[in-house]
Design a protein around this motif. Sequence first.
Motif, PDB file in Angstrom:
ATOM      1  N   MET A 111     -25.876 -76.009 -59.257  1.00  0.00           N
ATOM      2  CA  MET A 111     -26.829 -76.911 -59.900  1.00  0.00           C
ATOM      3  C   MET A 111     -27.937 -76.124 -60.600  1.00  0.00           C
ATOM      4  O   MET A 111     -28.404 -76.507 -61.671  1.00  0.00           O
ATOM      5  CB  MET A 111     -27.432 -77.872 -58.865  1.00  0.00           C
ATOM      6  N   LEU A 167     -26.514 -74.937 -63.764  1.00  0.00           N
ATOM      7  CA  LEU A 167     -26.438 -76.044 -64.721  1.00  0.00           C
ATOM      8  C   LEU A 167     -27.799 -76.280 -65.364  1.00  0.00           C
ATOM      9  O   LEU A 167     -27.909 -76.436 -66.585  1.00  0.00           O
ATOM     10  CB  LEU A 167     -25.947 -77.318 -64.015  1.00  0.00           C
ATOM     11  N   ALA A 204     -30.146 -73.977 -73.744  1.00  0.00           N
ATOM     12  CA  ALA A 204     -29.551 -74.412 -75.009  1.00  0.00           C
ATOM     13  C   ALA A 204     -30.616 -74.824 -76.026  1.00  0.00           C
ATOM     14  O   ALA A 204     -30.385 -74.779 -77.231  1.00  0.00           O
ATOM     15  CB  ALA A 204     -28.579 -75.560 -74.767  1.00  0.00           C
ATOM     16  N   TYR A 210     -21.836 -69.255 -72.337  1.00  0.00           N
ATOM     17  CA  TYR A 210     -20.539 -68.823 -71.814  1.00  0.00           C
ATOM     18  C   TYR A 210     -20.689 -68.017 -70.514  1.00  0.00           C
ATOM     19  O   TYR A 210     -19.867 -68.149 -69.604  1.00  0.00           O
ATOM     20  CB  TYR A 210     -19.776 -68.006 -72.860  1.00  0.00           C
ATOM     21  N   ALA A 246     -21.174 -70.420 -67.756  1.00  0.00           N
ATOM     22  CA  ALA A 246     -19.910 -71.111 -67.461  1.00  0.00           C
ATOM     23  C   ALA A 246     -19.007 -70.218 -66.615  1.00  0.00           C
ATOM     24  O   ALA A 246     -18.396 -70.674 -65.641  1.00  0.00           O
ATOM     25  CB  ALA A 246     -19.207 -71.505 -68.761  1.00  0.00           C
ATOM     26  N   TYR A 282     -25.859 -85.246 -75.303  1.00  0.00           N
ATOM     27  CA  TYR A 282     -26.261 -84.194 -74.367  1.00  0.00           C
ATOM     28  C   TYR A 282     -26.425 -84.715 -72.943  1.00  0.00           C
ATOM     29  O   TYR A 282     -25.915 -84.120 -72.000  1.00  0.00           O
ATOM     30  CB  TYR A 282     -27.570 -83.596 -74.884  1.00  0.00           C
ATOM     31  N   THR A 321     -24.414 -83.667 -69.636  1.00  0.00           N
ATOM     32  CA  THR A 321     -25.116 -82.942 -68.577  1.00  0.00           C
ATOM     33  C   THR A 321     -25.007 -83.673 -67.238  1.00  0.00           C
ATOM     34  O   THR A 321     -24.697 -83.070 -66.206  1.00  0.00           O
ATOM     35  CB  THR A 321     -26.598 -82.750 -68.958  1.00  0.00           C
ATOM     36  N   THR A 378     -21.577 -83.345 -65.848  1.00  0.00           N
ATOM     37  CA  THR A 378     -21.341 -82.026 -65.243  1.00  0.00           C
ATOM     38  C   THR A 378     -21.882 -82.011 -63.818  1.00  0.00           C
ATOM     39  O   THR A 378     -21.213 -81.530 -62.890  1.00  0.00           O
ATOM     40  CB  THR A 378     -22.021 -80.916 -66.079  1.00  0.00           C
ATOM     41  N   ALA A 379     -23.081 -82.555 -63.628  1.00  0.00           N
ATOM     42  CA  ALA A 379     -23.670 -82.617 -62.284  1.00  0.00           C
ATOM     43  C   ALA A 379     -22.806 -83.473 -61.366  1.00  0.00           C
ATOM     44  O   ALA A 379     -22.588 -83.117 -60.201  1.00  0.00           O
ATOM     45  CB  ALA A 379     -25.094 -83.168 -62.361  1.00  0.00           C
ATOM     46  N   VAL A 409     -16.447 -77.302 -66.621  1.00  0.00           N
ATOM     47  CA  VAL A 409     -17.554 -76.347 -66.656  1.00  0.00           C
ATOM     48  C   VAL A 409     -17.543 -75.577 -67.991  1.00  0.00           C
ATOM     49  O   VAL A 409     -18.592 -75.242 -68.526  1.00  0.00           O
ATOM     50  CB  VAL A 409     -17.464 -75.388 -65.452  1.00  0.00           C
ATOM     51  N   PHE A 410     -16.348 -75.334 -68.557  1.00  0.00           N
ATOM     52  CA  PHE A 410     -16.266 -74.677 -69.855  1.00  0.00           C
ATOM     53  C   PHE A 410     -16.404 -75.679 -71.004  1.00  0.00           C
ATOM     54  O   PHE A 410     -16.997 -75.387 -72.043  1.00  0.00           O
ATOM     55  CB  PHE A 410     -14.960 -73.888 -69.985  1.00  0.00           C
ATOM     56  N   TYR A 446     -18.225 -78.276 -71.132  1.00  0.00           N
ATOM     57  CA  TYR A 446     -19.609 -78.711 -71.278  1.00  0.00           C
ATOM     58  C   TYR A 446     -20.391 -77.889 -72.319  1.00  0.00           C
ATOM     59  O   TYR A 446     -20.895 -78.451 -73.296  1.00  0.00           O
ATOM     60  CB  TYR A 446     -20.290 -78.725 -69.901  1.00  0.00           C
ATOM     61  N   PRO A 447     -20.488 -76.552 -72.179  1.00  0.00           N
ATOM     62  CA  PRO A 447     -21.209 -75.805 -73.212  1.00  0.00           C
ATOM     63  C   PRO A 447     -20.496 -75.810 -74.563  1.00  0.00           C
ATOM     64  O   PRO A 447     -21.145 -75.760 -75.605  1.00  0.00           O
ATOM     65  CB  PRO A 447     -21.282 -74.376 -72.643  1.00  0.00           C
ATOM     66  N   MET A 448     -19.144 -75.901 -74.564  1.00  0.00           N
ATOM     67  CA  MET A 448     -18.410 -75.851 -75.827  1.00  0.00           C
ATOM     68  C   MET A 448     -18.651 -77.103 -76.669  1.00  0.00           C
ATOM     69  O   MET A 448     -18.653 -77.042 -77.900  1.00  0.00           O
ATOM     70  CB  MET A 448     -16.905 -75.705 -75.544  1.00  0.00           C
ATOM     71  N   LEU A 474     -23.469 -78.128 -76.013  1.00  0.00           N
ATOM     72  CA  LEU A 474     -24.616 -77.211 -76.087  1.00  0.00           C
ATOM     73  C   LEU A 474     -24.642 -76.370 -77.360  1.00  0.00           C
ATOM     74  O   LEU A 474     -25.471 -75.486 -77.495  1.00  0.00           O
ATOM     75  CB  LEU A 474     -24.632 -76.290 -74.858  1.00  0.00           C
ATOM     76  N   LYS A 514     -27.992 -76.618 -80.450  1.00  0.00           N
ATOM     77  CA  LYS A 514     -29.205 -77.354 -80.080  1.00  0.00           C
ATOM     78  C   LYS A 514     -30.404 -76.673 -80.715  1.00  0.00           C
ATOM     79  O   LYS A 514     -31.391 -77.293 -81.059  1.00  0.00           O
ATOM     80  CB  LYS A 514     -29.349 -77.380 -78.549  1.00  0.00           C
ATOM     81  N   ARG A 515     -30.335 -75.330 -80.831  1.00  0.00           N
ATOM     82  CA  ARG A 515     -31.353 -74.536 -81.513  1.00  0.00           C
ATOM     83  C   ARG A 515     -30.694 -73.624 -82.513  1.00  0.00           C
ATOM     84  O   ARG A 515     -29.718 -72.978 -82.172  1.00  0.00           O
ATOM     85  CB  ARG A 515     -32.152 -73.694 -80.515  1.00  0.00           C
TER      86      ARG A 515
END
Lengths: 98, 225
Positions: free
Chosen positions: A18, A21, A28, A41, A44, B68, B72, B75-76, B213-214, B216-218, B221, B224-225
């Motif tokens: 957590m 996460l 981000a 990455y 992850a 987002y 998120t 994922t939790a 888990v992979f 999610y960022p792909m 995320l 975002k910036r």
Amino acid sequence: MERKISPSTYLLVYFGLMLLLALTATAAWLPLGPGNTIIAYLVAVAKALLVLIYFMELRISSNLTRLAALGSLVWLILLFSLSLSDFLTRGHTGVPGK
Amino acid sequence: MSSATSNTQAILKEQYDDLPQQREAATFGMWVFLGTEVLLFGGMFLGYTAYRWFYPEAWQHASRHTYYWFGTVNTAVLLTSSLTMALAVSAAQDRPANGSRHGLLRWLLITALLGIAFLGIKLVEYSRDIADRSVPGHGFDVHAYPPADAGPAQLFWSFYWVMTGVHAVHLTVAIGLVLSMVVLTLRNRIWSENDTPVRLTALFWHLVDVIWVFLYPMLYLVGKR
């Protein structure tokens, strides 16, 4: 073979997951340039390792089981390295189509 | 003691010497199967990576249109479900034959409920995506993107729909497996010596978690910036 992972260890791993996460979800939004992708990455991979080693019990598994797990990784690396050595290097020679 | 011996005989298949060997073979087989799953998703991850390399700006624009907070929170939810799944395995390992099954049942049911919660959240998110016209094809909202990115953005969304869709199918199967473990527990078929069905179900559940888990960022995320 009869070794076990204790529930308190599972709980600790969960808090770690957590925390990771929260880290990746926050990072981000920071202006880090390429760092955003790298952190995303890396986090992850860290989360996956925690799940694989503790929740999926690789920590207490036999070497044969660990080898089977490592085997998937080897095939994945082959798939990515051979394919991306093409895609990621296109245009490097300056020759059209190469 | 004699009942424990007959229990052992009842669950030991004739091709194995003893229970540890039988358990080892089952675990090994499961990991080999998980390897095929890794490569199934690996192909999609590879396609995603190649196209992201070719169209980095379109990927950033498109990812900004994903939700987002849905990603998120989900994922939790899934990480939490992996904890409760692991606790179910602990409960199965600690349960004597004919012992109390409350703990095991509780963790299995909570795990299944968290999986269903994930799918519910995903469905709400899908309906938002559809309302946003983020589905590639004729209905795609090309005006939400710079003209040069409208095409490649649909590639991103193709990966989004296929990868989350295949993942959702896997999670649905995993929920079915956990519920079948509930049935086995109710029939008194899961205890410390015969915990393999729960342990293999857990391995599958955790792999579905690792894949997310992979994802999610792909998907959520980027840019975002």
